[in-house]
Design a protein around this motif. Structure first.
Motif, PDB file in Angstrom:
ATOM      1  N   ASN A 146       1.492   2.813  -5.984  1.00 35.31           N
ATOM      2  CA  ASN A 146       2.919   2.515  -6.030  1.00 35.31           C
ATOM      3  C   ASN A 146       3.391   2.203  -7.440  1.00 35.31           C
ATOM      4  OD1 ASN A 146       4.251   2.778  -3.464  1.00 35.31           O
ATOM      5  ND2 ASN A 146       2.997   1.103  -2.698  1.00 35.31           N
ATOM      6  N   ASP A 147       2.579   1.485  -8.199  1.00 39.12           N
ATOM      7  CA  ASP A 147       2.952   1.201  -9.590  1.00 39.12           C
ATOM      8  C   ASP A 147       3.090   2.497 -10.387  1.00 39.12           C
ATOM      9  OD1 ASP A 147       3.010  -1.487  -9.120  1.00 39.12           O
ATOM     10  OD2 ASP A 147       1.037  -1.912  -9.966  1.00 39.12           O
ATOM     11  N   ALA A 148       2.152   3.432 -10.161  1.00 41.01           N
ATOM     12  CA  ALA A 148       2.210   4.701 -10.879  1.00 41.01           C
ATOM     13  C   ALA A 148       3.439   5.507 -10.471  1.00 41.01           C
ATOM     14  CB  ALA A 148       0.938   5.497 -10.624  1.00 41.01           C
ATOM     15  N   LEU A 149       3.750   5.533  -9.161  1.00 40.45           N
ATOM     16  CA  LEU A 149       4.911   6.294  -8.696  1.00 40.45           C
ATOM     17  C   LEU A 149       6.212   5.727  -9.256  1.00 40.45           C
ATOM     18  CD1 LEU A 149       3.933   6.847  -4.943  1.00 40.45           C
ATOM     19  CD2 LEU A 149       3.879   8.532  -6.791  1.00 40.45           C
ATOM     20  N   ILE A 150       6.297   4.388  -9.301  1.00 39.69           N
ATOM     21  CA  ILE A 150       7.513   3.754  -9.826  1.00 39.69           C
ATOM     22  C   ILE A 150       7.616   3.975 -11.334  1.00 39.69           C
ATOM     23  CG2 ILE A 150       8.655   1.541 -10.207  1.00 39.69           C
ATOM     24  CD1 ILE A 150       7.529   0.618  -7.522  1.00 39.69           C
ATOM     25  N   THR A 151       6.487   3.874 -12.041  1.00 33.88           N
ATOM     26  CA  THR A 151       6.480   4.077 -13.494  1.00 33.88           C
ATOM     27  C   THR A 151       6.914   5.488 -13.860  1.00 33.88           C
ATOM     28  OG1 THR A 151       4.699   2.453 -13.756  1.00 33.88           O
ATOM     29  CG2 THR A 151       5.049   3.997 -15.567  1.00 33.88           C
ATOM     30  N   MET A 152       6.466   6.482 -13.083  1.00 32.90           N
ATOM     31  CA  MET A 152       6.835   7.868 -13.358  1.00 32.90           C
ATOM     32  C   MET A 152       8.223   8.213 -12.865  1.00 32.90           C
ATOM     33  SD  MET A 152       3.291   9.997 -12.712  1.00 32.90           S
ATOM     34  CE  MET A 152       3.083   9.382 -11.027  1.00 32.90           C
ATOM     35  N   GLY A 153       8.872   7.272 -12.164  1.00 32.41           N
ATOM     36  CA  GLY A 153      10.230   7.497 -11.696  1.00 32.41           C
ATOM     37  C   GLY A 153      10.336   8.351 -10.455  1.00 32.41           C
ATOM     38  N   LEU A 154       9.208   8.558  -9.761  1.00 32.82           N
ATOM     39  CA  LEU A 154       9.232   9.383  -8.558  1.00 32.82           C
ATOM     40  C   LEU A 154       9.848   8.652  -7.373  1.00 32.82           C
ATOM     41  CD1 LEU A 154       5.689  11.053  -8.836  1.00 32.82           C
ATOM     42  CD2 LEU A 154       7.922  11.993  -9.521  1.00 32.82           C
ATOM     43  N   VAL A 155       9.736   7.322  -7.359  1.00 36.31           N
ATOM     44  CA  VAL A 155      10.345   6.512  -6.307  1.00 36.31           C
ATOM     45  C   VAL A 155      11.004   5.313  -6.957  1.00 36.31           C
ATOM     46  CG1 VAL A 155       8.701   7.233  -4.519  1.00 36.31           C
ATOM     47  CG2 VAL A 155       8.194   5.236  -5.926  1.00 36.31           C
ATOM     48  N   ASN A 156      11.979   4.749  -6.246  1.00 38.00           N
ATOM     49  CA  ASN A 156      12.687   3.576  -6.774  1.00 38.00           C
ATOM     50  C   ASN A 156      12.108   2.273  -6.258  1.00 38.00           C
ATOM     51  OD1 ASN A 156      14.560   5.198  -8.190  1.00 38.00           O
ATOM     52  ND2 ASN A 156      15.775   5.482  -6.314  1.00 38.00           N
ATOM     53  N   GLN A 157      11.419   2.340  -5.148  1.00 37.59           N
ATOM     54  CA  GLN A 157      10.809   1.143  -4.574  1.00 37.59           C
ATOM     55  C   GLN A 157       9.468   1.515  -3.970  1.00 37.59           C
ATOM     56  OE1 GLN A 157      13.545  -0.191  -1.592  1.00 37.59           O
ATOM     57  NE2 GLN A 157      13.357   1.652  -0.339  1.00 37.59           N
ATOM     58  N   PRO A 158       8.590   0.519  -3.743  1.00 37.26           N
ATOM     59  CA  PRO A 158       7.245   0.813  -3.225  1.00 37.26           C
ATOM     60  C   PRO A 158       7.284   1.573  -1.900  1.00 37.26           C
ATOM     61  CG  PRO A 158       7.378  -1.453  -3.999  1.00 37.26           C
ATOM     62  CD  PRO A 158       8.781  -0.917  -4.019  1.00 37.26           C
ATOM     63  N   VAL A 159       6.360   2.510  -1.774  1.00 39.84           N
ATOM     64  CA  VAL A 159       6.234   3.292  -0.534  1.00 39.84           C
ATOM     65  C   VAL A 159       5.474   2.451   0.486  1.00 39.84           C
ATOM     66  CG1 VAL A 159       5.370   5.423   0.488  1.00 39.84           C
ATOM     67  CG2 VAL A 159       6.218   5.421  -1.878  1.00 39.84           C
ATOM     68  N   GLU A 160       6.087   2.182   1.631  1.00 39.12           N
ATOM     69  CA  GLU A 160       5.506   1.259   2.603  1.00 39.12           C
ATOM     70  C   GLU A 160       4.405   1.891   3.447  1.00 39.12           C
ATOM     71  OE1 GLU A 160       6.200  -1.845   2.690  1.00 39.12           O
ATOM     72  OE2 GLU A 160       8.036  -1.964   1.471  1.00 39.12           O
ATOM     73  N   TRP A 161       4.494   3.205   3.685  1.00 36.54           N
ATOM     74  CA  TRP A 161       3.595   3.825   4.657  1.00 36.54           C
ATOM     75  C   TRP A 161       2.221   4.175   4.086  1.00 36.54           C
ATOM     76  CZ3 TRP A 161       2.157   8.541   2.840  1.00 36.54           C
ATOM     77  CH2 TRP A 161       3.041   9.219   2.007  1.00 36.54           C
ATOM     78  N   LEU A 162       1.976   3.846   2.826  1.00 40.57           N
ATOM     79  CA  LEU A 162       0.673   4.154   2.261  1.00 40.57           C
ATOM     80  C   LEU A 162      -0.436   3.286   2.838  1.00 40.57           C
ATOM     81  CD1 LEU A 162       1.520   4.680  -1.526  1.00 40.57           C
ATOM     82  CD2 LEU A 162       0.997   6.421   0.186  1.00 40.57           C
ATOM     83  N   LEU A 163      -0.101   2.072   3.242  1.00 37.33           N
ATOM     84  CA  LEU A 163      -1.104   1.136   3.749  1.00 37.33           C
ATOM     85  C   LEU A 163      -0.638   0.573   5.085  1.00 37.33           C
ATOM     86  CD1 LEU A 163      -3.833  -0.216   3.045  1.00 37.33           C
ATOM     87  CD2 LEU A 163      -2.521  -2.084   2.021  1.00 37.33           C
ATOM     88  N   PHE A 164      -1.634   0.235   5.945  1.00 41.51           N
ATOM     89  CA  PHE A 164      -1.370  -0.306   7.279  1.00 41.51           C
ATOM     90  C   PHE A 164      -0.497   0.661   8.084  1.00 41.51           C
ATOM     91  CE2 PHE A 164      -1.657  -4.531   4.877  1.00 41.51           C
ATOM     92  CZ  PHE A 164      -3.042  -4.534   4.988  1.00 41.51           C
ATOM     93  N   SER A 165      -0.948   1.906   8.123  1.00 43.03           N
ATOM     94  CA  SER A 165      -0.215   2.956   8.819  1.00 43.03           C
ATOM     95  C   SER A 165      -1.207   3.995   9.313  1.00 43.03           C
ATOM     96  CB  SER A 165       0.807   3.611   7.876  1.00 43.03           C
ATOM     97  OG  SER A 165       0.126   4.225   6.786  1.00 43.03           O
ATOM     98  N   SER A 166      -0.694   4.968  10.052  1.00 42.96           N
ATOM     99  CA  SER A 166      -1.550   6.063  10.516  1.00 42.96           C
ATOM    100  C   SER A 166      -2.128   6.840   9.336  1.00 42.96           C
ATOM    101  CB  SER A 166      -0.744   7.004  11.414  1.00 42.96           C
ATOM    102  OG  SER A 166      -0.282   6.330  12.572  1.00 42.96           O
ATOM    103  N   PHE A 167      -1.351   6.957   8.267  1.00 41.13           N
ATOM    104  CA  PHE A 167      -1.830   7.654   7.076  1.00 41.13           C
ATOM    105  C   PHE A 167      -3.068   6.975   6.503  1.00 41.13           C
ATOM    106  CE2 PHE A 167      -1.897   7.640   2.418  1.00 41.13           C
ATOM    107  CZ  PHE A 167      -2.074   8.985   2.165  1.00 41.13           C
ATOM    108  N   SER A 168      -3.029   5.666   6.355  1.00 43.12           N
ATOM    109  CA  SER A 168      -4.163   4.950   5.777  1.00 43.12           C
ATOM    110  C   SER A 168      -5.376   4.990   6.695  1.00 43.12           C
ATOM    111  CB  SER A 168      -3.779   3.495   5.481  1.00 43.12           C
ATOM    112  OG  SER A 168      -3.388   2.814   6.656  1.00 43.12           O
ATOM    113  N   VAL A 169      -5.149   4.995   8.017  1.00 45.53           N
ATOM    114  CA  VAL A 169      -6.262   5.079   8.961  1.00 45.53           C
ATOM    115  C   VAL A 169      -6.962   6.435   8.824  1.00 45.53           C
ATOM    116  CG1 VAL A 169      -6.880   5.146  11.406  1.00 45.53           C
ATOM    117  CG2 VAL A 169      -5.271   3.435  10.585  1.00 45.53           C
ATOM    118  N   VAL A 170      -6.178   7.514   8.807  1.00 42.78           N
ATOM    119  CA  VAL A 170      -6.761   8.853   8.670  1.00 42.78           C
ATOM    120  C   VAL A 170      -7.456   8.993   7.318  1.00 42.78           C
ATOM    121  CG1 VAL A 170      -6.229  11.316   8.509  1.00 42.78           C
ATOM    122  CG2 VAL A 170      -5.111   9.908  10.251  1.00 42.78           C
TER     123      VAL A 170
END
Length: 296
Positions: A146-170
């Motif tokens: 999330n720090d890298a995504l925000i630093t590069m300007g790809l997102v304005n706020q942390p992406v919530e679904w990266l952790l504690f989600s179906s994505f992180s389980v898979v």
């Protein structure tokens, strides 16, 4: 001649006896106990030996009555487990086949093959829990990704679904169990006669045609064995779902773990028997595609 055959037959039985005893004591007996307990009754304090189908009825009570909320929970839980199983199987197969293909056909040196294959097994040198926890500082709200995504300007706020989600389980499942797919596929590929590949090339086959018509059919046994490993582990896993799902994602294994924590052992045993039946059905379907005993 008949005496010799009889003696050799007796010797074979004696040789198989130790492994048969191990199989009996550590597989058949515990499985029989689980099946037996699944027919017992229970209350808040103890299990009541007897014979009742109450536990199996409770598992599918909503399904039998029709339209109840329990039916939705039970049905969605099994669908969720099968969804994770299908996704992890597809991803581990894709990665495992690609890695095995590279090691078997593009790495010429046997020594380099061994080194790279050992590197693939490095994750097994640490605990599964440690490998899962290692994803938290990477995928967390304030993690490195999330720090890298925000630093590069790809997102304005942390992406919530990266952790504690179906994505992180898979993601954790794929990270943990891809090696179970690599090993049998790599073993099958190393047994392919290289003259077959040369013959396909001499006949004008392209690389994709050789892969599809020669390598893939001859690797079928390894794919089936790896699939059995991955599917059976994922179907019964509850630790990965609990840790990486933040205790928010349900699976059949997680339900069984919760039921045992509340001392509902007969109900948990009934769920375990049903899960075993589902897994055995999947394994039976996979083994219909190839005679593993003949191919090994």
């Amino acid at each position: 001649m008949s005496i010799t055959r009889k003696t050799s037959g007796i010797a074979a039985w004696w040789q198989a006896l130790p492994l048969s005893l191990v199989f009996l004591l550590f597989f058949l007996v515990p499985l029989g106990l689980v099946a037996m307990v699944s027919f017992w009754d229970y209350n808040q304090y103890e299990m009541l030996p007897g014979f009742t189908l109450k536990n199996y009825v409770d598992v599918f009570s909503g399904c039998l009555s029709g339209g109840g909320e329990d039916m939705c929970v039970t049905f969605k839980t099994y669908l969720s487990t099968l969804k994770f199983c299908a996704l992890v199987w597809a991803l581990t197969l894709l990665i495992g086949f690609a890695v095995s293909y590279f090691l078997a056909f593009h790495v010429r040196s046997t020594g380099v093959q061994v080194v790279l294959f050992v590197i693939c097994t490095i994750p097994f040198w640490t605990s599964n829990v440690i490998r899962m926890i290692a994803w938290v500082p990477l995928l967390g709200r304030n993690g490195l990704v999330n720090d890298a995504l925000i630093t590069m300007g790809l997102v304005n706020q942390p992406v919530e679904w990266l952790l504690f989600s179906s994505f992180s389980v898979v993601l954790a499942f794929v990270h943990l169990f891809t090696t179970f797919m690599i090993v049998p596929i790599f073993n099958s590929m190393m047994r392919i006669d290289r003259s077959l590949l040369e013959a396909a090339s001499d006949c004008g086959a392209s690389a994709w045609q050789t892969l599809w018509n020669v390598i893939l059919p001859l690797t079928r046994t390894g794919i089936i064995i790896g699939s059995i490993f991955v599917i059976t582990i994922v179907m019964g896993d509850f630790v990965t779902v609990g840790v990486m799902g933040g205790q928010q994602i349900a699976s059949v294994g997680k339900i069984i773990q919760v039921q045992t924590s509340y001392l509902q052992f007969p109900l948990a045993a009934a769920n375990a028997v049903i899960l075993l039946a589902v897994v055995l059905g999947i394994i039976w379907a996979l083994t219909r595609m190839v005679d593993i005993r003949k191919e090994l």
